[in-house]
Design a protein around this motif. Structure first.
Motif, PDB file in Angstrom:
ATOM      1  N   ASN A  42       0.811  -1.222   0.000  1.00 41.86           N
ATOM      2  CA  ASN A  42       0.000   0.000   0.000  1.00 41.86           C
ATOM      3  C   ASN A  42       0.839   1.263   0.000  1.00 41.86           C
ATOM      4  OD1 ASN A  42       0.948   0.138   2.621  1.00 41.86           O
ATOM      5  ND2 ASN A  42      -0.970  -0.504   3.563  1.00 41.86           N
ATOM      6  N   SER A  43       2.183   1.108  -0.011  1.00 34.79           N
ATOM      7  CA  SER A  43       3.040   2.283  -0.052  1.00 34.79           C
ATOM      8  C   SER A  43       4.473   1.843  -0.361  1.00 34.79           C
ATOM      9  CB  SER A  43       3.013   3.006   1.291  1.00 34.79           C
ATOM     10  OG  SER A  43       3.441   2.127   2.290  1.00 34.79           O
ATOM     11  N   GLY A  44       5.311   2.849  -0.620  1.00 32.89           N
ATOM     12  CA  GLY A  44       6.685   2.559  -1.029  1.00 32.89           C
ATOM     13  C   GLY A  44       7.513   1.860   0.023  1.00 32.89           C
ATOM     14  N   GLU A  93       0.834   4.766  -8.417  1.00 30.25           N
ATOM     15  CA  GLU A  93       2.276   4.636  -8.188  1.00 30.25           C
ATOM     16  C   GLU A  93       2.693   5.655  -7.137  1.00 30.25           C
ATOM     17  OE1 GLU A  93       4.926   4.082 -11.835  1.00 30.25           O
ATOM     18  OE2 GLU A  93       2.967   4.568 -12.653  1.00 30.25           O
ATOM     19  N   MET A  94       3.501   5.196  -6.203  1.00 33.34           N
ATOM     20  CA  MET A  94       3.991   6.099  -5.176  1.00 33.34           C
ATOM     21  C   MET A  94       5.488   6.337  -5.373  1.00 33.34           C
ATOM     22  SD  MET A  94       3.744   5.827  -1.058  1.00 33.34           S
ATOM     23  CE  MET A  94       2.022   6.139  -0.878  1.00 33.34           C
ATOM     24  N   LEU A  95       5.815   7.615  -5.588  1.00 27.28           N
ATOM     25  CA  LEU A  95       7.235   7.976  -5.703  1.00 27.28           C
ATOM     26  C   LEU A  95       7.772   8.178  -4.296  1.00 27.28           C
ATOM     27  CD1 LEU A  95       6.699  10.701  -8.457  1.00 27.28           C
ATOM     28  CD2 LEU A  95       7.644   8.404  -8.813  1.00 27.28           C
ATOM     29  N   PHE A 162       0.461  11.019  11.753  1.00 25.33           N
ATOM     30  CA  PHE A 162       1.278   9.949  12.325  1.00 25.33           C
ATOM     31  C   PHE A 162       1.043   8.735  11.445  1.00 25.33           C
ATOM     32  CE2 PHE A 162       2.858   6.671  14.939  1.00 25.33           C
ATOM     33  CZ  PHE A 162       3.856   7.267  15.679  1.00 25.33           C
ATOM     34  N   TRP A 163       2.076   8.326  10.718  1.00 24.44           N
ATOM     35  CA  TRP A 163       1.844   7.313   9.687  1.00 24.44           C
ATOM     36  C   TRP A 163       2.234   5.915  10.138  1.00 24.44           C
ATOM     37  CZ3 TRP A 163       3.334   3.542   6.274  1.00 24.44           C
ATOM     38  CH2 TRP A 163       2.445   3.319   5.213  1.00 24.44           C
ATOM     39  N   SER A 164       1.356   4.950   9.866  1.00 24.45           N
ATOM     40  CA  SER A 164       1.750   3.553  10.074  1.00 24.45           C
ATOM     41  C   SER A 164       1.260   2.713   8.904  1.00 24.45           C
ATOM     42  CB  SER A 164       1.208   3.006  11.389  1.00 24.45           C
ATOM     43  OG  SER A 164      -0.044   3.561  11.662  1.00 24.45           O
ATOM     44  N   TRP A 204       2.668  15.387  -0.992  1.00 21.44           N
ATOM     45  CA  TRP A 204       3.825  14.582  -0.574  1.00 21.44           C
ATOM     46  C   TRP A 204       3.768  14.368   0.930  1.00 21.44           C
ATOM     47  CZ3 TRP A 204       9.350  16.070  -2.799  1.00 21.44           C
ATOM     48  CH2 TRP A 204      10.176  14.933  -2.773  1.00 21.44           C
ATOM     49  N   ASN A 205       4.115  13.192   1.333  1.00 21.83           N
ATOM     50  CA  ASN A 205       4.124  12.888   2.764  1.00 21.83           C
ATOM     51  C   ASN A 205       5.530  12.454   3.166  1.00 21.83           C
ATOM     52  OD1 ASN A 205       3.371  12.293   5.361  1.00 21.83           O
ATOM     53  ND2 ASN A 205       2.333  10.363   4.856  1.00 21.83           N
ATOM     54  N   LEU A 206       6.114  13.193   4.102  1.00 18.35           N
ATOM     55  CA  LEU A 206       7.446  12.816   4.592  1.00 18.35           C
ATOM     56  C   LEU A 206       7.250  12.170   5.959  1.00 18.35           C
ATOM     57  CD1 LEU A 206       9.385  16.189   3.927  1.00 18.35           C
ATOM     58  CD2 LEU A 206       8.674  14.465   2.264  1.00 18.35           C
ATOM     59  N   VAL A 207       7.622  10.908   6.051  1.00 16.65           N
ATOM     60  CA  VAL A 207       7.442  10.219   7.338  1.00 16.65           C
ATOM     61  C   VAL A 207       8.799  10.107   8.024  1.00 16.65           C
ATOM     62  CG1 VAL A 207       6.598   8.146   8.512  1.00 16.65           C
ATOM     63  CG2 VAL A 207       5.560   8.848   6.351  1.00 16.65           C
ATOM     64  N   PHE A 208       8.824  10.554   9.255  1.00 18.18           N
ATOM     65  CA  PHE A 208      10.059  10.451  10.038  1.00 18.18           C
ATOM     66  C   PHE A 208       9.945   9.164  10.853  1.00 18.18           C
ATOM     67  CE2 PHE A 208       9.064  15.104   9.624  1.00 18.18           C
ATOM     68  CZ  PHE A 208       9.865  15.283   8.503  1.00 18.18           C
ATOM     69  N   VAL A 227      13.916   7.657   7.192  1.00 18.23           N
ATOM     70  CA  VAL A 227      12.952   8.468   6.444  1.00 18.23           C
ATOM     71  C   VAL A 227      12.256   7.626   5.390  1.00 18.23           C
ATOM     72  CG1 VAL A 227      12.710  10.372   4.780  1.00 18.23           C
ATOM     73  CG2 VAL A 227      14.149  10.666   6.811  1.00 18.23           C
ATOM     74  N   ASP A 228      10.938   7.847   5.266  1.00 17.95           N
ATOM     75  CA  ASP A 228      10.136   7.199   4.217  1.00 17.95           C
ATOM     76  C   ASP A 228       9.260   8.300   3.651  1.00 17.95           C
ATOM     77  OD1 ASP A 228       7.847   5.971   2.990  1.00 17.95           O
ATOM     78  OD2 ASP A 228       6.936   5.703   4.963  1.00 17.95           O
ATOM     79  N   THR A 229       9.330   8.541   2.358  1.00 18.01           N
ATOM     80  CA  THR A 229       8.423   9.555   1.815  1.00 18.01           C
ATOM     81  C   THR A 229       7.554   8.953   0.721  1.00 18.01           C
ATOM     82  OG1 THR A 229       9.547  10.488  -0.121  1.00 18.01           O
ATOM     83  CG2 THR A 229      10.375  11.168   2.051  1.00 18.01           C
ATOM     84  N   GLY A 230       6.421   9.585   0.489  1.00 18.60           N
ATOM     85  CA  GLY A 230       5.532   9.080  -0.545  1.00 18.60           C
ATOM     86  C   GLY A 230       4.795  10.202  -1.246  1.00 18.60           C
ATOM     87  N   MET A 231       4.936  10.216  -2.573  1.00 22.81           N
ATOM     88  CA  MET A 231       4.242  11.232  -3.371  1.00 22.81           C
ATOM     89  C   MET A 231       3.518  10.494  -4.493  1.00 22.81           C
ATOM     90  SD  MET A 231       5.602  14.689  -5.090  1.00 22.81           S
ATOM     91  CE  MET A 231       7.111  14.273  -5.838  1.00 22.81           C
TER      92      MET A 231
END
Ligand code: SER
Length: 535
Positions: A42-44, A93-95, A162-164, A204-208, A227-231
């Protein structure tokens, strides 16, 4: 701003991060091989899950991907929005760029800001960001690095920031970047009560990544902050093509043009949702089949079937009498195969599966729609009775979300608790024995046979006579090799036109014969959902 095609955007993103010392890694499969709890990737970050937790080592600390994702089930599920919003997809597609214990918040923010404002040329005054309310550090970094004023940095305290990945796994506070598409659109900034409008779109979502959720109430630190990011590729491409609507990008316009030609319908504001659903659901179906997921009545295969049938219903709504999905496949493959060569290899399979499913389902669909329309006048309080929705599911293969999607336009819904009750009832009765036997040993045989030979393919919607292979003969509750004249026995075949009794309708009677023998069918029962037993 640069006007880039979807392919250009994918390429620019990956080369920008490659220039910044990131390894370009291929997308992983949609069916995750490293996580049995996830239905689909479901994500990169999914392919890097064990790298974040330290279980797995790679020979790089920075990576970038364009990852195939499906959000149609499980924690992140966008299915019901698709077709009705400009930004939701089942497949997208998630960059992303990733740091595995290498850089953290400051570099992540700097890399992201430089890409969108310098490389992509997005005007700074159209951008705003959100941070997790407790994350003062991120708040200050946005001020310092991007020069954003405080009123453009929204502090959000909810799970939105807060991403999980799922209930368990790596997680952390996140910071999202928003683009203001202008006041001609409805919607307020993040955190406001009308934030769900289309004006401010998260790009864009930047997850720390800092923690790992190891149990419902237990969270531990990751070995190193990461770091995990998703655009979303489709969203950023829309923006760079001057629209807020993903379905107005070069890629979707190409697909929608074909669906409009094949269904012989001009695109209008009344039918655009159907074209969007077709283009989106086709992409999800094609990518899933290319990985060997096949439509079925369980698990991932059932999610695929739901997506396919929801899409196929829309082509039916547009008036198309012939299957069209498989005819759009060459255009889609032409669009995507540079990045996903697996589509070329799987083209014959994809074509075959789509064509067969659409042919089979269109007959059920026409009948089911008749039943549904005949019953709509009886609907009270805009709520379709659950047992009717269940009948559509059980007899006509309408997944619940398909019925809900049909009713959406009529501003009606399904009594879901009634549907669940009917489903529970069905599960209970399928566990019961052959009518009247009351003998547990007899019941077990159906479970054993269902396991051994699978279900029966029911052909009775199209045929009242057909051929089949006898898979099992049962006498007095035991499987036997032969039966003789005068015996009373049960026969199970791989396929049958005999309607099996279930839910109150009488089972079919008739004859099953070959050149040597003649078996008189005095009753047919449907066991365990799809095992047709001829007595
Ligand atoms: N995992 C985060 C998301 O899906 C960032 O990639 O939004």
């Amino acid at each position: 701003m640069d006007k880039k095609t979807l392919k250009d955007v994918r390429k620019s993103f990956l080369s920008y991060f490659a220039k910044n010392d990131h390894k370009i890694v291929d997308s992983s499969n949609l069916v995750p091989n490293n996580d049995p709890t996830l239905l689909f990737t479901n994500s990169g970050m999914v392919q890097f899950k064990n790298v974040f937790t330290g279980l797995e080592k790679r020979d790089y600390k920075r990576a970038t991907t364009s990852q195939k994702c499906v959000r149609a089930g499980g924690k992140h599920n966008d299915l019901e929005n698709v077709g009705y919003t400009p930004i939701h997809h089942t497949f997208f597609e998630m960059l992303g760029n990733f740091s595995f214990g290498d850089y953290f918040k400051d570099v992540a923010i700097e890399l992201a800001w430089n890409l969108i404002t310098k490389e992509f040329g997005i005007p700074k005054d159209k951008l705003s960001v959100s941070v997790f309310s407790e994350d003062k550090e991120a708040f200050n970094l946005w001020k310092k690095i991007a020069g954003l004023s405080e009123n453009k940095i929204y502090k959000i305290s909810t799970s939105d920031n807060f991403w999980s990945m799922g209930d368990l796994g790596p997680c952390g506070p996140c910071s999202e970047i928003f683009y203001d598409h202008g006041d001609h659109l409805k919607g307020g900034p993040p955190g406001s009560k009308d934030q769900t409008g289309n004006r401010f779109i998260e790009i864009w979502n930047l997850v720390f990544m800092q923690f790992e959720q190891i149990a419902k109430e237990e969270r531990i630190n990751l070995p190193k902050p990461s770091v995990d990011t998703g655009m979303g590729l489709e969203r950023i491409s829309a923006l760079l093509q001057g629209t807020h609507d993903n379905y107005e990008t070069d890629h979707f316009k190409t697909l929608i043009k074909v669906s409009s030609e094949l269904t012989k319908t001009k695109i209008t504001k009344d039918n655009i949702a159907s074209h969007r659903v077709i283009s989106d659901h086709l992409r999800a179906s094609v990518f899933l089949i290319a990985e060997g997921v096949l439509p079925s009545n369980e698990g991932r295969g059932y999610v695929l079937r739901r997506i396919m049938r929801r899409g196929m219903r829309h082509s039916h709504t547009l008036g198309s009498k012939e299957p069209i999905f498989y005819k759009i496949v060459p255009t889609l493959i032409h669009e995507m195969s540079d990045s996903y060569p697996e589509l070329i290899r799987a083209e014959p399979l994809i074509t075959e599966i789509l064509k067969t499913e659409e042919e089979k389902f269109s007959i059920l669909l026409a009948r089911g729609m008749r039943i549904l329309n005949d019953n709509l006048t009886k609907v009270k309080n805009n709520l379709l009775p659950g047992d009717l929705a269940f009948k559509l599911y059980d007899t006509y293969g309408f997944p619940l979300d398909l019925t809900q999607d049909i009713l959406k336009n009529k501003k009606m819904n399904v009594d879901v608790s009634g549907f669940d009750k009917a489903m529970a009832e069905r599960k209970k009765t399928t566990k019961l024995a052959w009518k009247g036997s009351g003998d547990e040993a007899v019941d077990k045989i159906w479970f054993y046979l269902r396991e051994k030979i699978g279900g029966t393919e029911f052909l009775g919607y199209e045929h009242n006579q057909s051929e089949g292979v006898v898979l099992s003969l049962i006498k007095k509750g035991k499987e036997v090799q032969e039966i003789n004249e005068g015996d009373e026995a049960d026969l199970v075949a791989n396929q049958t036109p005999f309607y099996g009794e279930s839910g109150g309708q009488v089972g079919d009677t008739g004859y099953i014969s070959n050149s040597k023998s003649n078996f008189q069918v005095i009753d047919t029962q449907k066991k365990l959902g799809d095992l047709y037993v001829h007595r």
